[in-house]
Write a protein that holds these residues in place. Structure first.
Motif, PDB file in Angstrom:
ATOM      1  N   HIS A  47       2.890   1.600  -1.564  1.00  0.00           N
ATOM      2  CA  HIS A  47       2.483   1.126  -2.897  1.00  0.00           C
ATOM      3  C   HIS A  47       0.975   0.879  -2.958  1.00  0.00           C
ATOM      4  N   ASN A 105      14.145  -8.200 -18.578  1.00  0.00           N
ATOM      5  CA  ASN A 105      14.260  -6.792 -18.986  1.00  0.00           C
ATOM      6  C   ASN A 105      15.689  -6.299 -18.731  1.00  0.00           C
ATOM      7  N   CYS A 184       1.202 -10.229 -10.291  1.00  0.00           N
ATOM      8  CA  CYS A 184       1.736  -9.193 -11.174  1.00  0.00           C
ATOM      9  C   CYS A 184       3.065  -9.672 -11.744  1.00  0.00           C
ATOM     10  N   SER A 185       3.446  -9.138 -12.878  1.00  0.00           N
ATOM     11  CA  SER A 185       4.680  -9.591 -13.529  1.00  0.00           C
ATOM     12  C   SER A 185       5.898  -9.067 -12.785  1.00  0.00           C
ATOM     13  N   THR A 186       6.980  -9.806 -12.902  1.00  0.00           N
ATOM     14  CA  THR A 186       8.240  -9.405 -12.277  1.00  0.00           C
ATOM     15  C   THR A 186       8.660  -8.027 -12.760  1.00  0.00           C
ATOM     16  N   VAL A 187       8.537  -7.804 -14.073  1.00  0.00           N
ATOM     17  CA  VAL A 187       8.974  -6.535 -14.665  1.00  0.00           C
ATOM     18  C   VAL A 187       8.150  -5.377 -14.105  1.00  0.00           C
ATOM     19  N   ASP A 188       6.826  -5.518 -14.083  1.00  0.00           N
ATOM     20  CA  ASP A 188       5.969  -4.428 -13.620  1.00  0.00           C
ATOM     21  C   ASP A 188       6.220  -4.106 -12.141  1.00  0.00           C
ATOM     22  N   PHE A 189       6.332  -5.150 -11.342  1.00  0.00           N
ATOM     23  CA  PHE A 189       6.539  -4.924  -9.910  1.00  0.00           C
ATOM     24  C   PHE A 189       7.909  -4.311  -9.646  1.00  0.00           C
ATOM     25  N   HIS A 191       9.643  -2.389 -11.688  1.00  0.00           N
ATOM     26  CA  HIS A 191       9.587  -0.993 -12.121  1.00  0.00           C
ATOM     27  C   HIS A 191       8.839  -0.137 -11.097  1.00  0.00           C
ATOM     28  N   ARG A 192       7.762  -0.685 -10.560  1.00  0.00           N
ATOM     29  CA  ARG A 192       6.970   0.043  -9.580  1.00  0.00           C
ATOM     30  C   ARG A 192       7.801   0.360  -8.332  1.00  0.00           C
TER      31      ARG A 192
END
Length: 567
Positions: A47, A105, A184-189, A191-192
């Motif tokens: 990552h 999400n 970083c946001s929970t959602v972004d991480f 998804h990554r």
């Protein structure tokens, strides 16, 4: 169909129409924290190496998965012969990402569930999952990992279930920690990571519809270097070749074997030790091939050739081996020598110990043989510094001879040539130095000297509050300190003398800390308070010098042939 090998992303494997099924011949979930941490660290490193959109065309290879395509009443499926540990662990990680997205999400969480964990089914039918583990783990894995939203799961004490839960908790903890550290946001991480797992991670999928072809590939991949343990390979082979009506009983027997330890290397060591008792020395790398060949030979004894008898004999040996490692024996004398073997870390003695403790002769003979093994190890390997291969050759012969019913005298006769003369033992002991890396050697020598000296003392008030054998109360003490401070002048021969037996003694836990680096004249009072017989003669020394170490060690050396006597 011919055997085929193609590269796929993990996402395409987990979303393929054909379900992935782990057969009963495969062992339960076995990844420990080392493997899960390595996977997590690799994902995070990947990552970081490719930030943003630069990651899209990058690939991370995760090895090969071996499977056999089959059909049943529900349609076609792929039976996974190798790679189920990776698939199960990645499914656990995906379930963590799903749960992390659940509140913020929900649509993303649903996408992970249906896209990679659960198959899209009918509205009124039961849920079907992309990955089905073996019989032991199937229900627990579904409840703890695959069902969404999940309910309360009853705590399990089955080793593989504990590891599944530990992996889930590990990924949850690391996800939260990293997201917080990187702000970083929970959602972004989530998804990554989901993108990395499903799109960037790739495997080579090797499949065939022929069992022999798939099995051969499986063994070639795992019988060299890093892969399944020898025991896993053997279990798969035995169950696959056994009659269907015996497979439940054979599988149960193998679970008793696996109960020895969650560590594959420890259980593999047990298997090698068992095989030594039957066939003599064999190297770890060739162990599976040799056992497989013997089981296929019509000339082999039935207990090694028949899958059922072989498995149950192995399970029985596992129970005996477990008691040996725990120093458990109905006879106190035998238990004492089992503790000594563990203290010494003398794993080379375990095959003969296993043979001796497996209903061989009587308890008196077992006690004598176990003592002889310890004495041989100490005299040959520690005091005389003998070659380890010479010891192993003799001990492994004893192990096999005992398994085949030899007498006590025959076994002792094999060990005697390694004992050296009493005169040589005394001379070698007088200069013996044992490094701290061999603290088990230090402890055994000091404990046995103390036992010998205490046996000659009639006044019980002068005895330590607890006997030394197996004691955690008595600590090893360096009279001349390992790190001499201001109150000690560092000796020129420091490295040579600090771990000499003449400079070592035993003191109580509570006294060890107080002795520390105190000068010798203050230490003497502490040694006297310990009531340890090893310390009784220290009061006769006015100071502690290199000459004192040698004088004390020579005195102890005179006892060595009596403490570890010839037989």
């Amino acid at each position: 169909m011919a055997t085929a090998a193609n590269a796929f992303s993990i996402g395409s494997i987990l979303s393929a129409p054909d379900a992935l099924v782990v057969p009963r011949v495969q062992r339960p979930y076995s990844w420990e924290s080392t493997e899960t941490k390595e996977l997590w660290d690799d994902l995070i490193e990947f990552h970081k190496r490719y930030p943003g959109n630069t990651i899209k065309s990058r690939e991370y290879f995760m090895g090969a998965i071996v499977g056999q395509r089959k059909n049943d009443d529900d349609g076609s499926f792929v039976e996974i012969l190798d790679g189920q540990q990776r698939l199960a662990t990645l499914t656990i990680l995906l379930s963590v990402l799903r749960d992390q997205l659940h509140s913020e999400n929900p649509s993303g969480a649903h996408k992970i569930q249906i896209g990679s964990i659960e198959k899209l089914g009918s509205l009124d039918g039961p849920a079907k999952y992309q990955l089905t583990l073996n019989k032991i783990d199937r229900a627990y894995f579904r409840q703890e990992i695959q069902e969404y939203p999940g309910g309360e799961v009853k705590e399990s004490n089955i080793a593989s279930h504990i590891l599944i839960k530990k992996a889930k908790d590990f990924f949850n903890r690391k996800f939260t920690e990293f997201a917080s550290e990187e702000k970083c946001s929970t959602v972004d991480f989530a998804h990554r990571l989901y993108g990395i797992v499903t799109q960037n991670l790739r495997i080579v999928f090797i499949e065939s519809d022929n069992w022999d072809d798939v099995s051969d590939i499986f063994e070639r991949l795992n019988d060299r270097g890093k892969g399944l343990s020898t025991l896993n390979l053997l279990r798969n082979h035995v169950i696959a070749k056994s009659p269907v009506n015996q497979q439940d009983d054979i599988e149960y027997a193998w679970e008793q074997v696996y109960s020895l330890s969650n560590s594959a290397s420890k259980v593999d060591t047990f298997l090698r030790h068992v095989w030594i008792t039957y066939r003599g020395d064999v190297k770890k790398q060739s162990l599976f091939k040799e056992i497989k060949a013997v089981m296929a030979s019509p000339d082999a004894p039935e207990r090694l050739r028949d899958p059922f008898k072989f498995s149950y004999n192995l399970a029985s040996d596992a129970e005996t081996y477990k008691r040996i490692l725990a120093s458990q024996h109905e006879d106190a004398g035998c238990a004492r020598w089992l503790r000594a073997i563990q203290t010494l870390g003398a794993t080379s003695l375990l095959p003969a110990t296993l043979s001796a403790c497996d209903d061989w002769l009587d308890v008196k003979s077992q006690d004598f043989l176990l003592r002889a093994l310890v004495v041989t190890f100490v005299r040959h390997s520690i005091i005389a510094g003998g070659d380890s291969s010479t010891l192993e050759t003799a001990v492994y012969k004893v192990a096999r001879d005992i398994r085949h019913g030899c007498s006590l005298e025959v076994a002792l006769g094999t060990l005697r040539p390694l004992l050296r003369s009493d005169k040589q033992i005394e001379a070698d002991f007088s200069t013996l130095s044992v490094p701290n890396s061999k603290s088990g050697y230090q402890r055994h020598i000091l404990e046995e000297l103390e036992n010998h000296m205490s046996a000659a003392v009639k006044d019980p008030s002068s005895q330590p509050e607890k006997g030394p054998s197996g004691s955690s109360v008595l600590w090893i003490e360096h009279i001349y300190p390992q790190r001499p401070g201001k109150k000690w002048e560092r000796w020129k021969e420091h490295e040579m003398l600090v771990n000499r037996i003449g400079n070592l003694t035993l003191v109580h836990n509570k006294l060890n800390a107080s002795a520390s680096n105190k000068p010798f004249d203050e230490k003497v009072d502490i040694y006297r308070e310990s009531h340890v017989q090893l310390n009784a003669g220290l009061a006769t020394f006015r100071s502690w010098t290199p000459q004192s170490v040698q004088r004390r060690q020579v005195a102890l050396a005179k006892m060595a042939p009596q403490v570890w006597p010839r037989f």
